[in-house]
Design a protein around this motif. Structure first.
Motif, PDB file in Angstrom:
ATOM      1  N   GLU A   1       0.843  -1.197   0.000  1.00  9.79           N
ATOM      2  CA  GLU A   1       0.000   0.000   0.000  1.00  9.79           C
ATOM      3  C   GLU A   1       0.880   1.250   0.000  1.00  9.79           C
ATOM      4  O   GLU A   1       2.064   1.201   0.337  1.00  9.79           O
ATOM      5  N   PRO A   2       0.329   2.411  -0.381  1.00  8.74           N
ATOM      6  CA  PRO A   2       1.166   3.598  -0.567  1.00  8.74           C
ATOM      7  C   PRO A   2       1.718   4.169   0.735  1.00  8.74           C
ATOM      8  O   PRO A   2       1.133   4.013   1.808  1.00  8.74           O
TER       9      PRO A   2
ATOM     10  N   ARG B   1       1.639   7.095   1.642  1.00 10.00           N
ATOM     11  CA  ARG B   1       0.804   8.185   2.153  1.00 10.00           C
ATOM     12  C   ARG B   1      -0.069   7.759   3.325  1.00 10.00           C
ATOM     13  O   ARG B   1      -0.723   8.593   3.960  1.00 10.00           O
ATOM     14  N   ILE B   2      -0.060   6.507   3.650  1.00 16.86           N
ATOM     15  CA  ILE B   2      -0.753   6.079   4.873  1.00 16.86           C
ATOM     16  C   ILE B   2      -0.202   6.848   6.073  1.00 16.86           C
ATOM     17  O   ILE B   2      -0.950   7.294   6.939  1.00 16.86           O
ATOM     18  N   ILE B   3       1.134   7.034   6.098  1.00 11.33           N
ATOM     19  CA  ILE B   3       1.742   7.699   7.257  1.00 11.33           C
ATOM     20  C   ILE B   3       2.606   8.904   6.896  1.00 11.33           C
ATOM     21  O   ILE B   3       2.898   9.736   7.761  1.00 11.33           O
ATOM     22  N   THR B   4       3.060   9.025   5.643  1.00 11.02           N
ATOM     23  CA  THR B   4       3.935  10.134   5.288  1.00 11.02           C
ATOM     24  C   THR B   4       3.726  10.555   3.843  1.00 11.02           C
ATOM     25  O   THR B   4       3.454   9.719   2.973  1.00 11.02           O
ATOM     26  N   ALA B   5       3.880  11.859   3.589  1.00 10.84           N
ATOM     27  CA  ALA B   5       3.768  12.367   2.224  1.00 10.84           C
ATOM     28  C   ALA B   5       5.007  12.056   1.412  1.00 10.84           C
ATOM     29  O   ALA B   5       4.966  12.057   0.176  1.00 10.84           O
ATOM     30  N   GLN B   6       6.137  11.786   2.084  1.00 12.03           N
ATOM     31  CA  GLN B   6       7.355  11.421   1.377  1.00 12.03           C
ATOM     32  C   GLN B   6       7.300   9.958   0.947  1.00 12.03           C
ATOM     33  O   GLN B   6       6.616   9.136   1.566  1.00 12.03           O
ATOM     34  N   HIS B   7       8.046   9.643  -0.095  1.00 11.25           N
ATOM     35  CA  HIS B   7       8.102   8.262  -0.571  1.00 11.25           C
ATOM     36  C   HIS B   7       9.002   7.441   0.336  1.00 11.25           C
ATOM     37  O   HIS B   7      10.174   7.782   0.536  1.00 11.25           O
ATOM     38  N   ILE B   8       8.453   6.405   0.923  1.00 16.43           N
ATOM     39  CA  ILE B   8       9.255   5.512   1.761  1.00 16.43           C
ATOM     40  C   ILE B   8      10.118   4.655   0.848  1.00 16.43           C
ATOM     41  O   ILE B   8       9.608   3.950  -0.029  1.00 16.43           O
ATOM     42  N   THR B   9      11.418   4.728   1.028  1.00 12.60           N
ATOM     43  CA  THR B   9      12.359   4.038   0.144  1.00 12.60           C
ATOM     44  C   THR B   9      12.832   2.704   0.692  1.00 12.60           C
ATOM     45  O   THR B   9      13.338   1.862  -0.055  1.00 12.60           O
ATOM     46  N   GLU B  10      12.679   2.494   1.999  1.00  9.31           N
ATOM     47  CA  GLU B  10      13.108   1.240   2.615  1.00  9.31           C
ATOM     48  C   GLU B  10      12.518   1.170   4.015  1.00  9.31           C
ATOM     49  O   GLU B  10      11.995   2.157   4.546  1.00  9.31           O
ATOM     50  N   LEU B  11      12.590  -0.011   4.610  1.00 11.92           N
ATOM     51  CA  LEU B  11      12.170  -0.212   5.989  1.00 11.92           C
ATOM     52  C   LEU B  11      13.394  -0.647   6.794  1.00 11.92           C
ATOM     53  O   LEU B  11      14.167  -1.498   6.347  1.00 11.92           O
ATOM     54  N   LEU B  12      13.571  -0.045   7.945  1.00 14.57           N
ATOM     55  CA  LEU B  12      14.732  -0.328   8.775  1.00 14.57           C
ATOM     56  C   LEU B  12      14.356  -1.318   9.870  1.00 14.57           C
ATOM     57  O   LEU B  12      13.362  -1.120  10.574  1.00 14.57           O
ATOM     58  N   THR B  13      15.124  -2.376   9.997  1.00 13.67           N
ATOM     59  CA  THR B  13      14.852  -3.388  11.011  1.00 13.67           C
ATOM     60  C   THR B  13      15.504  -2.975  12.320  1.00 13.67           C
ATOM     61  O   THR B  13      16.712  -2.772  12.392  1.00 13.67           O
ATOM     62  N   SER B  14      14.683  -2.856  13.342  1.00 11.76           N
ATOM     63  CA  SER B  14      15.168  -2.434  14.653  1.00 11.76           C
ATOM     64  C   SER B  14      15.687  -3.634  15.421  1.00 11.76           C
ATOM     65  O   SER B  14      15.309  -4.781  15.167  1.00 11.76           O
TER      66      SER B  14
ATOM     67  N   SER C   1      13.633  -8.557   0.843  1.00 15.90           N
ATOM     68  CA  SER C   1      12.652  -7.757   0.114  1.00 15.90           C
ATOM     69  C   SER C   1      11.265  -8.084   0.643  1.00 15.90           C
ATOM     70  O   SER C   1      10.900  -9.251   0.789  1.00 15.90           O
ATOM     71  N   THR C   2      10.493  -7.051   0.968  1.00 15.44           N
ATOM     72  CA  THR C   2       9.120  -7.250   1.430  1.00 15.44           C
ATOM     73  C   THR C   2       8.211  -7.457   0.221  1.00 15.44           C
ATOM     74  O   THR C   2       8.610  -7.222  -0.923  1.00 15.44           O
ATOM     75  N   PRO C   3       6.973  -7.892   0.424  1.00 18.08           N
ATOM     76  CA  PRO C   3       6.050  -8.093  -0.714  1.00 18.08           C
ATOM     77  C   PRO C   3       5.887  -6.854  -1.585  1.00 18.08           C
ATOM     78  O   PRO C   3       5.604  -6.968  -2.786  1.00 18.08           O
ATOM     79  N   SER C   4       6.074  -5.668  -1.022  1.00 19.07           N
ATOM     80  CA  SER C   4       5.939  -4.434  -1.798  1.00 19.07           C
ATOM     81  C   SER C   4       7.155  -4.169  -2.676  1.00 19.07           C
ATOM     82  O   SER C   4       7.123  -3.302  -3.551  1.00 19.07           O
ATOM     83  N   GLY C   5       8.250  -4.908  -2.431  1.00 18.07           N
ATOM     84  CA  GLY C   5       9.503  -4.634  -3.123  1.00 18.07           C
ATOM     85  C   GLY C   5      10.440  -3.762  -2.315  1.00 18.07           C
ATOM     86  O   GLY C   5      11.622  -3.622  -2.658  1.00 18.07           O
ATOM     87  N   LEU C   6       9.941  -3.153  -1.238  1.00 20.93           N
ATOM     88  CA  LEU C   6      10.809  -2.370  -0.355  1.00 20.93           C
ATOM     89  C   LEU C   6      11.785  -3.299   0.357  1.00 20.93           C
ATOM     90  O   LEU C   6      11.406  -4.379   0.813  1.00 20.93           O
ATOM     91  N   MET C   7      13.041  -2.865   0.456  1.00 19.93           N
ATOM     92  CA  MET C   7      14.017  -3.641   1.191  1.00 19.93           C
ATOM     93  C   MET C   7      13.874  -3.362   2.685  1.00 19.93           C
ATOM     94  O   MET C   7      13.605  -2.230   3.106  1.00 19.93           O
ATOM     95  N   ALA C   8      14.059  -4.392   3.483  1.00 19.69           N
ATOM     96  CA  ALA C   8      14.087  -4.258   4.941  1.00 19.69           C
ATOM     97  C   ALA C   8      15.486  -4.630   5.399  1.00 19.69           C
ATOM     98  O   ALA C   8      15.964  -5.738   5.133  1.00 19.69           O
TER      99      ALA C   8
ATOM    100  N   PHE D   1      14.065 -12.847   8.477  1.00 19.74           N
ATOM    101  CA  PHE D   1      12.614 -12.899   8.589  1.00 19.74           C
ATOM    102  C   PHE D   1      11.963 -12.680   7.235  1.00 19.74           C
ATOM    103  O   PHE D   1      12.524 -12.072   6.335  1.00 19.74           O
ATOM    104  N   ARG D   2      10.766 -13.189   7.110  1.00 17.83           N
ATOM    105  CA  ARG D   2      10.014 -13.062   5.859  1.00 17.83           C
ATOM    106  C   ARG D   2       8.715 -12.316   6.118  1.00 17.83           C
ATOM    107  O   ARG D   2       8.011 -12.612   7.081  1.00 17.83           O
ATOM    108  N   LYS D   3       8.427 -11.339   5.295  1.00 21.27           N
ATOM    109  CA  LYS D   3       7.140 -10.656   5.385  1.00 21.27           C
ATOM    110  C   LYS D   3       6.196 -11.292   4.372  1.00 21.27           C
ATOM    111  O   LYS D   3       6.411 -11.233   3.171  1.00 21.27           O
ATOM    112  N   GLU D   4       5.157 -11.920   4.876  1.00 23.91           N
ATOM    113  CA  GLU D   4       4.197 -12.577   3.998  1.00 23.91           C
ATOM    114  C   GLU D   4       3.022 -11.647   3.715  1.00 23.91           C
ATOM    115  O   GLU D   4       2.548 -10.916   4.584  1.00 23.91           O
ATOM    116  N   THR D   5       2.539 -11.688   2.497  1.00 22.63           N
ATOM    117  CA  THR D   5       1.351 -10.909   2.142  1.00 22.63           C
ATOM    118  C   THR D   5       0.130 -11.522   2.816  1.00 22.63           C
ATOM    119  O   THR D   5      -0.091 -12.731   2.738  1.00 22.63           O
ATOM    120  N   LYS D   6      -0.616 -10.664   3.507  1.00 18.31           N
ATOM    121  CA  LYS D   6      -1.801 -11.176   4.205  1.00 18.31           C
ATOM    122  C   LYS D   6      -3.016 -11.119   3.308  1.00 18.31           C
ATOM    123  O   LYS D   6      -3.130 -10.267   2.473  1.00 18.31           O
TER     124      LYS D   6
END
Length: 608
Positions: free
Chosen positions: A81-82, A84-97, A152-159, A603-608
């Motif tokens: 999903e886009p 814009r759910i949480i930010t107007a900027q384009h999210i380029t990646e997800l950081l694993t904490s 790579s997450t289901p969206s293609g974003l790297m984590a 870890f693997r992110k599965e599409t729900k």
């Protein structure tokens, strides 16, 4: 508010720090206004502010949240999903904490602009360091930096982990030459995914250039000590490579091998002999100063859970200062140490008001333990008289010296009033910006490296392992733990007091059963712990020490003698006092280690 800093212009950099800290309140107001204006039409903020903005409305309507509250929004983005759910900027990646949720790393949103903000942060550190240490442009830094696996997450974003993100970014790889910050390690060695090859090649380059090295370090103290242990195990081979001018055959990563071969050049028998002489000595005390004689300091984070490594660092350092320069996390980079040569116990970080909008949730110290002072929280907290009472949250410039707070951040990347879990104590102010000492992570009881095991996760793991004892007639009556860092790598130690169902039977459990208990505990801990054990080798096998009956009564007697209330005493699930550890160690009747390495995979992110 994206600020630029030229790391080679010391005067301009220090003036910028003066401006930011002097005008901390105004900068914070501008940061919040910018974040709200940019993101007022996001789904998240629309749900609370309905297209309006303003600080007072924001603080009244937008709730203070934990990760579990925002996790569904981030997972939607991970699933395609886009942004814009949480930010107007384009999210380029997800950081694993390094923190986890449901046993998996937390995911934090990141953007291209945030990389620029981090570049500013790294750049502003340089004039501060130059203020205290002369001549850093006359040599190099042996910084041991590493990347870790990504998916790579289901969206293609790297984590990926936050440091992996930065080292793989163009901000790092295409950084302009900076005479104050030249590394001994080629980028190819830093970016080698095989951690053993990366470590070997970085140490090899550092040794070859030993006469140019003015500072050494890694991000965390644990990583630097792991490198020293690696050097202890491989110095003969490293010396052989230097002596012959050839890299070992097992270094097979092509980019890494080619880059390091160019550093080696021709055979260098004399430096190899000098290194061999120092490494072959009776003791490795002061080995850093012996191998890198021009070194001025060791740069590693030694605050928080990393403070446990200070004695070992001091053994190897030869009296060199231990420098903690920065305070940062996957969520945001926060602040810097404006007095980098201060003793580790005196380190305070000044939060930079342009990095995010900072708020602080008041906490109190109760019998030495930090506890929340509010009603709405997810457990482990003290409630006020009214459970519905609002959180006591104050702004950056309104904190009070000597008070304790949990840091709450609103970032440019889509986190709003997010509780970081970091407990800080205000030590003073620099101009109008408060300075903080890092106290602890909320609810974390055990940590060796980047792992953070809380009391709940430890209980679940111990409970699962205890099931193995029950068929054999044993009951686990009490347990506690501590992080043993007396050896490298450190490891978790659990003290278990066991009781036979048949009181007349004084036998101990079969060692094989106890070894299985060790393995079961490890398999039950989260993915960050298991990655540190299996892939990074930064945590050693878990140990269970069985103590004789009555040992935990003796521990209670000791704690009461130190001021604890008998009426309010609860067995601590982690002990840090050396004296308390001695109380239990003196009553150990048996000990076992895990003989299996726990399972781990990215870890693997599965599409729900």
């Amino acid at each position: 508010m994206l600020v630029r800093c030229d790391p080679q212009d010391n005067e301009a950099g220090l003036k910028l720090l003066e401006d930011l800290t002097t005008n901390a309140n105004q900068v914070q107001l501008e940061v919040l206004e910018e974040i709200l204006t940019q993101n007022e039409n996001t789904e998240y903020l629309m749900g609370y502010l309905h297209g309006h903005s303003g600080k007072e409305l924001f603080k009244k309507k937008v709730p203070v949240v934990n990760y579990e509250d925002i996790k569904p929004h981030i997972e939607r983005i991970a699933n395609g999903e886009p942004s814009r759910i949480i930010t107007a900027q384009h999210i380029t990646e997800l950081l694993t904490s390094s923190g986890t949720s449901g046993g998996q790393p937390k995911l934090m949103p990141s953007t291209a602009e945030e990389l620029d903000r981090k570049t500013f942060f790294y750049n502003i550190l340089i004039p501060v360091m130059n203020k205290y240490v002369d001549g850093l442009d006359k040599g190099k830094g042996m910084y041991l930096l590493f990347i870790k696996p990504e998916i790579s997450t289901p969206s293609g974003l790297m984590a990926r982990p936050v440091l992996t993100s930065y080292y793989k970014s163009s901000n790092f790889r295409n950084r302009p030459f900076n005479r104050f910050n030249v590394y001994t390690s080629p980028d190819e060695a830093i970016l080698c995914l095989d951690s053993k090859q990366s470590m070997y090649c970085q140490l090899l380059c550092g040794l070859v250039q030993r006469d140019e090295v003015l500072r050494v370090g890694a991000v965390f103290a644990s990583a630097f000590l792991r490198a020293i242990k690696f050097l202890e195990d491989h110095w003969k081979e490293l010396c052989s490579n230097i002596r012959t001018g050839c890299v070992s055959d097992w270094i097979t990563d092509p980019s890494c091998r080619n880059a390091v071969s160019s550093f080696l050049g021709k055979p260098q028998p004399d430096p190899a002999d000098l290194i061999e002489f120092e490494c072959n000595g009776e003791s490795w005390e002061g080995i850093i100063k012996k191998l890198w004689p021009k070194t001025k300091y060791i740069e590693v984070i030694v605050t928080g859970s990393m403070a446990q490594y200070i004695p070992t660092l001091e053994f190897y350092s030869g009296g060199l200062p231990l420098v903690s320069t920065m305070y940062a996390s996957s969520e945001c980079y926060y602040g810097i140490n404006l007095e980098p040569l201060s003793k580790p116990s005196d380190v305070s970080y000044t939060l930079l008001p342009n990095m995010a909008f900072f708020e602080f949730l008041a906490v109190q110290k109760d019998n030495g333990e930090v506890t929340q002072q509010q009603g709405h929280c997810n457990g482990g907290c003290i409630t006020k008289d009214q459970e519905e009472e609002e959180l006591e949250v104050v702004d950056l410039v309104d904190v009070k010296v000597s008070h304790y707070y949990e840091l709450v951040v609103t970032t440019y990347t889509g986190l709003y009033r997010y509780r970081t879990g970091d407990i800080l104590m205000v030590t003073g102010f620099y101009n109008n910006a408060p300075q903080f000492r890092f106290v602890q992570r909320r609810n974390v009881v055990l940590s060796i490296d980047t792992d953070k095991t809380n009391e709940e996760d430890l209980l679940k793991a111990v409970t699962r392992a205890n099931l193995l004892l029950e068929p054999h007639g044993f009951l686990l009556t009490e347990y506690t733990s501590y992080a043993d860092t007396s050896s490298i790598p450190g490891h978790y130690v659990l003290f278990w007091e066991l009781k036979r169902r048949n009181n007349n039977d004084l036998s101990e459990p079969d060692p094989t059963i106890m070894e299985e208990c060790c393995s079961t505990v490890e398999e039950s801990l989260d993915s960050v712990y298991r990655r540190c054990r299996r892939r990074d080798n930064s945590i050693g096998p878990l140990e269970i020490r069985m103590v004789k009956p009555g040992s935990f009564d003796a521990l209670m007697d000791f704690c009461v003698s130190q001021g604890s209330s008998v009426n309010q005493y609860k067995t601590p699930r982690c002990i840090k006092s050396k004296e308390a550890i001695k109380v239990l160690d003196s009553r150990v009747v048996g000990k076992v280690f895990s003989k299996k390495v726990p399972f781990w995979e990215p870890f693997r992110k599965e599409t729900k």
